[in-house]
Design a protein around this motif. Structure first.
Motif, PDB file in Angstrom:
ATOM      1  N   THR A  24      -8.632   0.651  12.318  1.00 13.65           N
ATOM      2  CA  THR A  24      -9.592   0.834  11.234  1.00 13.65           C
ATOM      3  C   THR A  24      -8.794   1.242   9.993  1.00 13.65           C
ATOM      4  O   THR A  24      -9.094   0.942   8.831  1.00 13.65           O
ATOM      5  CB  THR A  24     -10.746   1.681  11.563  1.00 13.65           C
ATOM      6  N   ILE A  25      -8.140   2.344  10.229  1.00  9.99           N
ATOM      7  CA  ILE A  25      -7.406   3.043   9.006  1.00  9.99           C
ATOM      8  C   ILE A  25      -6.225   2.076   8.176  1.00  9.99           C
ATOM      9  O   ILE A  25      -6.226   1.915   7.332  1.00  9.99           O
ATOM     10  CB  ILE A  25      -6.546   4.345   9.463  1.00  9.99           C
ATOM     11  N   ILE A  26      -5.692   1.218   9.277  1.00  8.35           N
ATOM     12  CA  ILE A  26      -4.838   0.290   8.696  1.00  8.35           C
ATOM     13  C   ILE A  26      -5.413  -0.837   7.946  1.00  8.35           C
ATOM     14  O   ILE A  26      -4.911  -1.268   7.064  1.00  8.35           O
ATOM     15  CB  ILE A  26      -3.755  -0.161   9.857  1.00  8.35           C
ATOM     16  N   GLY A  27      -6.608  -1.327   8.703  1.00  9.56           N
ATOM     17  CA  GLY A  27      -7.176  -2.319   8.046  1.00  9.56           C
ATOM     18  C   GLY A  27      -7.855  -1.881   6.807  1.00  9.56           C
ATOM     19  O   GLY A  27      -7.783  -2.933   5.688  1.00  9.56           O
ATOM     20  N   GLU A  28      -8.460  -1.004   6.562  1.00  9.88           N
ATOM     21  CA  GLU A  28      -9.003  -0.320   5.276  1.00  9.88           C
ATOM     22  C   GLU A  28      -7.877  -0.059   4.089  1.00  9.88           C
ATOM     23  O   GLU A  28      -8.034  -0.470   3.245  1.00  9.88           O
ATOM     24  CB  GLU A  28      -9.653   1.011   5.520  1.00  9.88           C
ATOM     25  N   ALA A  29      -6.840   0.319   4.651  1.00  7.31           N
ATOM     26  CA  ALA A  29      -5.566   0.524   3.758  1.00  7.31           C
ATOM     27  C   ALA A  29      -5.190  -1.060   3.278  1.00  7.31           C
ATOM     28  O   ALA A  29      -4.802  -1.146   2.142  1.00  7.31           O
ATOM     29  CB  ALA A  29      -4.259   1.079   4.353  1.00  7.31           C
ATOM     30  N   ALA A  30      -4.845  -2.000   4.035  1.00 10.49           N
ATOM     31  CA  ALA A  30      -4.756  -3.348   3.824  1.00 10.49           C
ATOM     32  C   ALA A  30      -5.944  -3.815   2.791  1.00 10.49           C
ATOM     33  O   ALA A  30      -5.294  -4.626   1.785  1.00 10.49           O
ATOM     34  CB  ALA A  30      -4.559  -4.120   5.125  1.00 10.49           C
ATOM     35  N   ILE A  31      -6.746  -3.902   3.145  1.00  7.12           N
ATOM     36  CA  ILE A  31      -8.037  -4.168   2.256  1.00  7.12           C
ATOM     37  C   ILE A  31      -7.923  -3.466   0.884  1.00  7.12           C
ATOM     38  O   ILE A  31      -8.209  -4.196  -0.199  1.00  7.12           O
ATOM     39  CB  ILE A  31      -9.493  -4.072   2.892  1.00  7.12           C
ATOM     40  N   SER A  32      -7.627  -2.348   0.918  1.00 11.62           N
ATOM     41  CA  SER A  32      -7.708  -1.701  -0.564  1.00 11.62           C
ATOM     42  C   SER A  32      -6.654  -2.122  -1.174  1.00 11.62           C
ATOM     43  O   SER A  32      -6.789  -1.947  -2.538  1.00 11.62           O
ATOM     44  CB  SER A  32      -7.725  -0.305  -0.386  1.00 11.62           C
ATOM     45  N   MET A  33      -5.667  -2.561  -0.680  1.00 11.40           N
ATOM     46  CA  MET A  33      -4.142  -3.196  -1.445  1.00 11.40           C
ATOM     47  C   MET A  33      -4.692  -4.209  -2.187  1.00 11.40           C
ATOM     48  O   MET A  33      -3.984  -4.977  -2.889  1.00 11.40           O
ATOM     49  CB  MET A  33      -3.157  -3.151  -0.536  1.00 11.40           C
ATOM     50  N   LEU A  34      -5.822  -5.142  -1.787  1.00  9.60           N
ATOM     51  CA  LEU A  34      -6.300  -6.340  -2.487  1.00  9.60           C
ATOM     52  C   LEU A  34      -6.650  -5.929  -4.022  1.00  9.60           C
ATOM     53  O   LEU A  34      -6.742  -6.847  -4.614  1.00  9.60           O
ATOM     54  CB  LEU A  34      -7.588  -7.086  -1.777  1.00  9.60           C
ATOM     55  N   ASN A  35      -7.337  -4.755  -4.225  1.00  9.52           N
ATOM     56  CA  ASN A  35      -7.550  -4.325  -5.420  1.00  9.52           C
ATOM     57  C   ASN A  35      -6.462  -4.129  -6.527  1.00  9.52           C
ATOM     58  O   ASN A  35      -5.428  -3.291  -5.932  1.00  9.52           O
ATOM     59  CB  ASN A  35      -8.490  -3.115  -5.124  1.00  9.52           C
TER      60      ASN A  35
END
Length: 100
Positions: A24-35
């Motif tokens: 979950t933490i890695i996924g959130e970090a990856a998704i936040s990098m889309l911004n």
């Protein structure tokens, strides 16, 4: 035998929850990098860290005794700040007790 199966399931559940949390933490970090704003902030932060690290390593390499003195004085400042904070907290506790 039943107790051994229970322990194995218990550890498996821990591993599953740990894996789920890390994912979950890695996924959130990856998704936040889309911004784009987040990418810009992270890029600036990494550049700033690189500048500070390079400067500190240069000082350490060329003048280790100065780096040691700076480190010790920084630690002393931290301890004095903690001591002042502790005194302030103790005074606040005493004031609260006397006001009751």
């Amino acid at each position: 035998m039943k107790e051994q199966v229970y322990k194995t399931e218990k550890f498996a559940n821990r591993d599953f929850i740990k894996g789920l949390t890390i994912g979950t933490i890695i996924g959130e970090a990856a998704i936040s990098m889309l911004n784009e704003g987040t990418r810009t902030k992270v890029n600036k932060l990494v550049k700033d860290i690189k500048k500070v690290t390079t400067n500190k390593s240069f000082i350490l390499q060329n003048n280790p005794s100065e780096a040691k003195r700076n480190c010790i004085s920084g630690i002393k400042r931290i301890f004095s700040t903690i001591e002042a904070l502790n005194n302030t907290i103790e005074k606040a506790i005493v004031n609260q007790r006397t006001s009751k």
